[in-house]
Enzyme design. Sequence first.
Site, short mmCIF file in Angstrom:
data_model
loop_
_atom_site.label_atom_id
_atom_site.label_comp_id
_atom_site.label_asym_id
_atom_site.label_seq_id
_atom_site.Cartn_x
_atom_site.Cartn_y
_atom_site.Cartn_z
CG HIS A 19 11.36 33.76 43.03
ND1 HIS A 19 11.48 35.10 42.73
CD2 HIS A 19 12.55 33.44 43.59
CE1 HIS A 19 12.66 35.56 43.10
NE2 HIS A 19 13.32 34.56 43.63
CG HIS A 31 6.62 26.54 53.67
ND1 HIS A 31 6.76 27.39 54.75
CD2 HIS A 31 7.63 25.64 53.77
CE1 HIS A 31 7.80 27.01 55.47
NE2 HIS A 31 8.36 25.96 54.91
CB CYS A 56 17.37 34.97 39.34
SG CYS A 56 18.43 35.54 40.68
CD GLU A 79 15.49 37.77 46.05
OE1 GLU A 79 14.44 37.78 45.38
OE2 GLU A 79 16.63 37.95 45.56
CG HIS A 82 16.26 30.94 43.18
ND1 HIS A 82 15.81 31.30 41.91
CD2 HIS A 82 16.35 32.09 43.88
CE1 HIS A 82 15.64 32.61 41.87
NE2 HIS A 82 15.95 33.12 43.05
CG HIS A 100 15.01 34.15 48.02
ND1 HIS A 100 16.36 34.34 47.94
CD2 HIS A 100 14.53 34.23 46.75
CE1 HIS A 100 16.69 34.55 46.67
NE2 HIS A 100 15.60 34.47 45.92
#
Length: 161
Positions: free
Chosen positions: A27, A78, A37, A130, A41, A43
């Site tokens: 996201h 994914h 952010c 996260e 990137h 998670h």
Amino acid sequence: MIQQIYPSVSHPYSYELNKDMHFAAAHSIPSADAGKCAQVHGHTYFANVTIAGDELDASGFLVNFALIKRLIHDRFDHTYLNDDNEHFHAQSADYFPTTEVVARTIYEITQNYLDQLANKPRCVQVYLRETPTSYVIYRPKKTDQQLAANEAQNKAAAPDA
């Protein structure tokens, strides 16, 4: 999987189930205040969904664990969360794909499914990690309709004065 301990939520129901799952997703947060952010990137999110209720279904389940996994894992694993225009968009901070908003979205998807079930279970908490050091908990507030129903139930159960 390691045994996880989550903050618990108080509720009046007889049954409570917790479904753990993880999913990998990317996201970006479309805000100048998001710092790093704001860049794309990813998670490996860890989610726990807590569902409670008083009645079991015809199979003896409050809710089948596999159905909850399909609702959440299969939807988000994914993916690039920003592409999910049904739940996230850049026009309002209430819909940026932050951990807070993703947790609320998991609740909404889950509760919309549960509302279709005859035994009417409730999603009472979503825990979303996260990173190893950061997580969010989303707990829905009671709606006016739920409060009115509870008040009517309490009046009906109270002895006449």
